[in-house]
Design a protein around this motif. Structure first.
Motif, PDB file in Angstrom:
ATOM      1  N   ARG A  49       1.923  29.961  38.515  1.00  0.00           N
ATOM      2  CA  ARG A  49       0.954  30.845  37.824  1.00  0.00           C
ATOM      3  C   ARG A  49       0.218  31.733  38.828  1.00  0.00           C
ATOM      4  O   ARG A  49      -0.068  32.901  38.555  1.00  0.00           O
ATOM      5  N   GLU A  50      -0.094  31.197  40.014  1.00  0.00           N
ATOM      6  CA  GLU A  50      -0.738  32.008  41.067  1.00  0.00           C
ATOM      7  C   GLU A  50       0.185  33.146  41.493  1.00  0.00           C
ATOM      8  O   GLU A  50      -0.258  34.280  41.688  1.00  0.00           O
ATOM      9  N   ALA A  51       1.479  32.816  41.643  1.00  0.00           N
ATOM     10  CA  ALA A  51       2.455  33.841  42.060  1.00  0.00           C
ATOM     11  C   ALA A  51       2.534  34.958  41.011  1.00  0.00           C
ATOM     12  O   ALA A  51       2.620  36.139  41.342  1.00  0.00           O
ATOM     13  N   ILE A  52       2.473  34.557  39.731  1.00  0.00           N
ATOM     14  CA  ILE A  52       2.521  35.568  38.655  1.00  0.00           C
ATOM     15  C   ILE A  52       1.252  36.430  38.706  1.00  0.00           C
ATOM     16  O   ILE A  52       1.315  37.653  38.629  1.00  0.00           O
ATOM     17  N   LYS A  53       0.119  35.770  38.895  1.00  0.00           N
ATOM     18  CA  LYS A  53      -1.166  36.487  38.934  1.00  0.00           C
ATOM     19  C   LYS A  53      -1.180  37.525  40.060  1.00  0.00           C
ATOM     20  O   LYS A  53      -1.664  38.644  39.886  1.00  0.00           O
ATOM     21  N   HIS A  54      -0.619  37.134  41.203  1.00  0.00           N
ATOM     22  CA  HIS A  54      -0.639  38.032  42.365  1.00  0.00           C
ATOM     23  C   HIS A  54       0.579  38.953  42.418  1.00  0.00           C
ATOM     24  O   HIS A  54       0.792  39.639  43.408  1.00  0.00           O
ATOM     25  N   LYS A  55       1.382  38.899  41.363  1.00  0.00           N
ATOM     26  CA  LYS A  55       2.554  39.786  41.238  1.00  0.00           C
ATOM     27  C   LYS A  55       3.458  39.748  42.469  1.00  0.00           C
ATOM     28  O   LYS A  55       3.931  40.785  42.949  1.00  0.00           O
ATOM     29  N   THR A  56       3.675  38.557  43.002  1.00  0.00           N
ATOM     30  CA  THR A  56       4.584  38.417  44.144  1.00  0.00           C
ATOM     31  C   THR A  56       6.032  38.508  43.635  1.00  0.00           C
ATOM     32  O   THR A  56       6.272  38.491  42.424  1.00  0.00           O
ATOM     33  N   LYS A  57       6.990  38.537  44.585  1.00  0.00           N
ATOM     34  CA  LYS A  57       8.410  38.599  44.211  1.00  0.00           C
ATOM     35  C   LYS A  57       8.758  37.382  43.334  1.00  0.00           C
ATOM     36  O   LYS A  57       9.382  37.515  42.281  1.00  0.00           O
ATOM     37  N   LEU A  58       8.298  36.204  43.780  1.00  0.00           N
ATOM     38  CA  LEU A  58       8.534  34.978  43.008  1.00  0.00           C
ATOM     39  C   LEU A  58       7.910  35.109  41.615  1.00  0.00           C
ATOM     40  O   LEU A  58       8.530  34.786  40.598  1.00  0.00           O
ATOM     41  N   GLY A  59       6.670  35.591  41.583  1.00  0.00           N
ATOM     42  CA  GLY A  59       5.943  35.732  40.319  1.00  0.00           C
ATOM     43  C   GLY A  59       6.718  36.584  39.322  1.00  0.00           C
ATOM     44  O   GLY A  59       6.839  36.238  38.134  1.00  0.00           O
ATOM     45  N   LYS A  60       7.264  37.699  39.820  1.00  0.00           N
ATOM     46  CA  LYS A  60       8.008  38.597  38.925  1.00  0.00           C
ATOM     47  C   LYS A  60       9.285  37.930  38.430  1.00  0.00           C
ATOM     48  O   LYS A  60       9.702  38.132  37.293  1.00  0.00           O
ATOM     49  N   GLU A  61       9.891  37.116  39.301  1.00  0.00           N
ATOM     50  CA  GLU A  61      11.140  36.440  38.918  1.00  0.00           C
ATOM     51  C   GLU A  61      10.917  35.395  37.820  1.00  0.00           C
ATOM     52  O   GLU A  61      11.778  35.177  36.980  1.00  0.00           O
TER      53      GLU A  61
END
Ligand code: AMP
Length: 187
Positions: free
Chosen positions: A37-49
Protein backbone atom coordinates in the motif's frame (compact mmCIF):
# COMPACT_ATOMS: atom_id res chain seq x y z
CA UNK A 1 16.15 -14.49 16.27
CA UNK A 2 12.63 -15.88 16.12
CA UNK A 3 9.98 -15.64 13.45
CA UNK A 4 6.32 -15.45 14.42
CA UNK A 5 3.82 -15.84 11.59
CA UNK A 6 0.41 -14.32 12.25
CA UNK A 7 -1.83 -16.37 10.02
CA UNK A 8 -5.52 -16.08 9.22
CA UNK A 9 -8.19 -14.77 6.83
CA UNK A 10 -8.72 -11.13 5.84
CA UNK A 11 -10.26 -9.14 8.69
CA UNK A 12 -9.31 -11.54 11.49
CA UNK A 13 -7.07 -8.96 13.21
CA UNK A 14 -3.58 -10.01 12.09
CA UNK A 15 -2.42 -6.39 11.73
CA UNK A 16 -3.75 -5.31 15.14
CA UNK A 17 -2.27 -8.31 16.94
CA UNK A 18 1.03 -8.06 15.03
CA UNK A 19 1.44 -4.45 16.16
CA UNK A 20 0.76 -5.34 19.82
CA UNK A 21 3.09 -8.33 19.66
CA UNK A 22 5.90 -6.39 17.97
CA UNK A 23 5.68 -3.72 20.72
CA UNK A 24 5.63 -6.30 23.48
CA UNK A 25 8.49 -8.46 22.20
CA UNK A 26 10.58 -5.74 20.53
CA UNK A 27 10.33 -7.60 17.22
CA UNK A 28 10.06 -6.01 13.79
CA UNK A 29 6.59 -6.12 12.21
CA UNK A 30 6.58 -7.05 8.52
CA UNK A 31 3.23 -6.47 6.82
CA UNK A 32 3.56 -7.18 3.11
CA UNK A 33 0.12 -5.60 2.54
CA UNK A 34 1.28 -2.40 4.26
CA UNK A 35 4.52 -2.26 2.22
CA UNK A 36 2.50 -2.72 -0.98
CA UNK A 37 0.00 0.00 0.00
CA UNK A 38 2.93 2.37 0.71
CA UNK A 39 4.37 1.60 -2.74
CA UNK A 40 0.99 2.39 -4.33
CA UNK A 41 0.70 5.62 -2.33
CA UNK A 42 4.15 6.76 -3.45
CA UNK A 43 3.49 5.68 -7.05
CA UNK A 44 6.69 3.64 -7.24
CA UNK A 45 7.33 1.14 -10.07
CA UNK A 46 6.21 -1.67 -7.75
CA UNK A 47 3.15 0.34 -6.70
CA UNK A 48 2.05 0.80 -10.31
CA UNK A 49 2.55 -2.90 -11.02
CA UNK A 50 0.42 -4.09 -8.10
CA UNK A 51 -2.32 -1.46 -7.76
CA UNK A 52 -4.92 -3.15 -9.94
CA UNK A 53 -4.11 -6.66 -8.68
CA UNK A 54 -4.67 -5.56 -5.07
CA UNK A 55 -7.81 -3.55 -5.73
CA UNK A 56 -9.36 -6.65 -7.34
CA UNK A 57 -8.47 -8.84 -4.36
CA UNK A 58 -5.96 -11.05 -6.19
CA UNK A 59 -2.53 -12.06 -4.91
CA UNK A 60 0.57 -10.18 -6.02
CA UNK A 61 3.02 -12.53 -7.85
CA UNK A 62 5.33 -14.49 -5.54
CA UNK A 63 8.47 -13.10 -7.22
CA UNK A 64 7.54 -9.50 -6.30
CA UNK A 65 6.71 -10.53 -2.74
CA UNK A 66 10.03 -12.38 -2.46
CA UNK A 67 11.84 -9.20 -3.42
CA UNK A 68 10.17 -6.97 -0.82
CA UNK A 69 10.46 -9.58 1.94
CA UNK A 70 14.14 -10.18 1.24
CA UNK A 71 14.83 -6.43 1.26
CA UNK A 72 12.95 -6.00 4.53
CA UNK A 73 14.75 -8.89 6.27
CA UNK A 74 18.12 -7.56 5.07
CA UNK A 75 17.34 -3.99 6.19
CA UNK A 76 16.44 -5.16 9.71
CA UNK A 77 18.94 -7.99 10.01
CA UNK A 78 20.04 -6.99 13.51
CA UNK A 79 16.61 -7.01 15.14
CA UNK A 80 15.50 -9.48 17.82
CA UNK A 81 12.93 -11.20 15.65
CA UNK A 82 10.16 -10.72 13.11
CA UNK A 83 6.38 -10.79 13.22
CA UNK A 84 5.15 -11.74 9.76
CA UNK A 85 1.67 -10.44 8.95
CA UNK A 86 0.19 -11.42 5.57
CA UNK A 87 3.20 -13.50 4.53
CA UNK A 88 3.59 -16.32 3.57
CA UNK A 89 0.30 -16.47 1.68
CA UNK A 90 1.06 -19.35 -0.67
CA UNK A 91 2.95 -22.61 -0.23
CA UNK A 92 5.51 -21.26 -2.72
CA UNK A 93 6.07 -18.25 -0.42
CA UNK A 94 6.48 -20.55 2.59
CA UNK A 95 9.18 -22.41 0.68
CA UNK A 96 10.86 -19.10 -0.17
CA UNK A 97 10.77 -18.09 3.49
CA UNK A 98 12.44 -21.35 4.41
CA UNK A 99 15.27 -20.59 2.03
CA UNK A 100 15.74 -17.07 3.43
CA UNK A 101 15.81 -18.45 6.97
CA UNK A 102 18.33 -21.14 6.09
CA UNK A 103 20.60 -18.69 4.26
CA UNK A 104 20.49 -16.08 7.01
CA UNK A 105 20.56 -18.68 9.76
CA UNK A 106 17.50 -17.13 11.36
CA UNK A 107 15.84 -18.95 14.24
CA UNK A 108 12.72 -20.95 14.74
CA UNK A 109 9.27 -20.31 13.31
CA UNK A 110 6.04 -20.23 15.35
CA UNK A 111 2.63 -19.85 13.73
CA UNK A 112 -0.36 -18.23 15.37
CA UNK A 113 -3.45 -19.16 13.39
CA UNK A 114 -6.26 -16.68 14.12
CA UNK A 115 -9.75 -17.74 13.14
CA UNK A 116 -13.26 -16.23 13.09
CA UNK A 117 -16.59 -16.95 11.34
CA UNK A 118 -16.87 -15.51 7.83
CA UNK A 119 -19.86 -13.25 8.61
CA UNK A 120 -17.85 -11.65 11.44
CA UNK A 121 -14.88 -11.13 9.08
CA UNK A 122 -17.05 -9.50 6.41
CA UNK A 123 -18.67 -7.21 9.01
CA UNK A 124 -15.24 -6.14 10.30
CA UNK A 125 -13.94 -5.47 6.80
CA UNK A 126 -16.97 -3.24 6.06
CA UNK A 127 -16.27 -1.33 9.27
CA UNK A 128 -12.58 -0.94 8.36
CA UNK A 129 -13.56 0.26 4.87
CA UNK A 130 -15.32 3.23 6.45
CA UNK A 131 -12.27 4.16 8.56
CA UNK A 132 -9.30 3.35 6.32
CA UNK A 133 -10.78 3.52 2.82
CA UNK A 134 -8.76 0.56 1.53
CA UNK A 135 -9.43 -0.05 -2.16
CA UNK A 136 -9.81 -3.80 -1.56
CA UNK A 137 -12.20 -3.55 1.40
CA UNK A 138 -15.26 -3.14 -0.81
CA UNK A 139 -17.63 -5.14 -3.00
CA UNK A 140 -16.40 -8.08 -5.01
CA UNK A 141 -12.77 -7.64 -3.86
CA UNK A 142 -13.73 -8.81 -0.34
CA UNK A 143 -15.22 -12.05 -1.67
CA UNK A 144 -12.30 -12.57 -4.01
CA UNK A 145 -9.88 -12.22 -1.05
CA UNK A 146 -11.89 -14.78 0.93
CA UNK A 147 -11.75 -17.20 -2.02
CA UNK A 148 -7.99 -16.66 -2.40
CA UNK A 149 -7.54 -17.30 1.32
CA UNK A 150 -9.36 -20.64 1.13
CA UNK A 151 -7.75 -21.81 -2.10
CA UNK A 152 -4.19 -20.52 -1.90
CA UNK A 153 -3.40 -19.47 1.65
CA UNK A 154 -5.04 -22.13 3.81
CA UNK A 155 -2.78 -24.89 2.35
CA UNK A 156 0.15 -23.04 3.97
CA UNK A 157 -1.11 -24.36 7.33
CA UNK A 158 -0.80 -27.95 6.07
CA UNK A 159 2.66 -27.14 4.79
CA UNK A 160 3.78 -26.11 8.29
CA UNK A 161 1.95 -28.77 10.29
CA UNK A 162 4.53 -30.85 12.11
CA UNK A 163 7.38 -28.56 11.01
CA UNK A 164 7.07 -25.83 13.68
CA UNK A 165 5.02 -24.54 16.60
CA UNK A 166 1.42 -23.90 15.56
CA UNK A 167 -1.40 -22.61 17.77
CA UNK A 168 -4.94 -21.78 16.70
CA UNK A 169 -6.57 -18.91 18.57
CA UNK A 170 -10.12 -17.56 18.38
CA UNK A 171 -9.88 -14.07 16.85
CA UNK A 172 -13.30 -12.97 18.14
CA UNK A 173 -13.40 -10.98 21.36
CA UNK A 174 -11.48 -8.41 23.31
CA UNK A 175 -8.25 -7.36 21.54
CA UNK A 176 -6.17 -7.40 24.76
CA UNK A 177 -7.51 -10.80 25.75
CA UNK A 178 -6.55 -12.25 22.36
CA UNK A 179 -3.12 -10.64 22.73
CA UNK A 180 -2.67 -12.42 26.09
CA UNK A 181 -3.74 -15.74 24.58
CA UNK A 182 -1.14 -15.29 21.85
CA UNK A 183 1.58 -14.50 24.41
CA UNK A 184 0.61 -17.58 26.40
CA UNK A 185 0.80 -19.75 23.28
CA UNK A 186 4.27 -18.41 22.52
CA UNK A 187 5.57 -18.83 26.09
P1 AMP B 1 -3.25 -7.46 3.61
O1 AMP B 1 -2.99 -6.06 4.08
O2 AMP B 1 -2.30 -8.45 4.21
O3 AMP B 1 -4.68 -7.87 3.73
O4 AMP B 1 -2.92 -7.48 2.04
C1 AMP B 1 -3.66 -6.69 1.12
C2 AMP B 1 -3.44 -7.20 -0.28
O5 AMP B 1 -2.06 -7.09 -0.64
C3 AMP B 1 -3.78 -8.67 -0.51
O6 AMP B 1 -5.15 -8.89 -0.76
C4 AMP B 1 -2.92 -8.98 -1.74
O7 AMP B 1 -3.48 -8.44 -2.90
C5 AMP B 1 -1.64 -8.20 -1.43
N1 AMP B 1 -0.70 -9.00 -0.63
C6 AMP B 1 -0.29 -8.76 0.65
N2 AMP B 1 0.58 -9.68 1.07
C7 AMP B 1 0.73 -10.54 0.04
C8 AMP B 1 1.47 -11.74 -0.15
N3 AMP B 1 2.25 -12.24 0.84
N4 AMP B 1 1.38 -12.36 -1.35
C9 AMP B 1 0.61 -11.88 -2.35
N5 AMP B 1 -0.14 -10.76 -2.25
C10 AMP B 1 -0.08 -10.10 -1.06
Amino acid sequence: MDIIILFGPPGVGKGTQATLLADKLGFKHLSTGELLREAIKHKTKLGKEVEEIISQGHLVPDALIAEIVEQFLAKHSTCEGFILDGFPRTVRQAEMLNKFLAIKQLGKVHIINLFAPEDELIARIHLRAKKEKRADDTGEAIHQRMRVYLQETLPVLDYYTGKCGLDSIDGVGDIKKIHKLILAALA
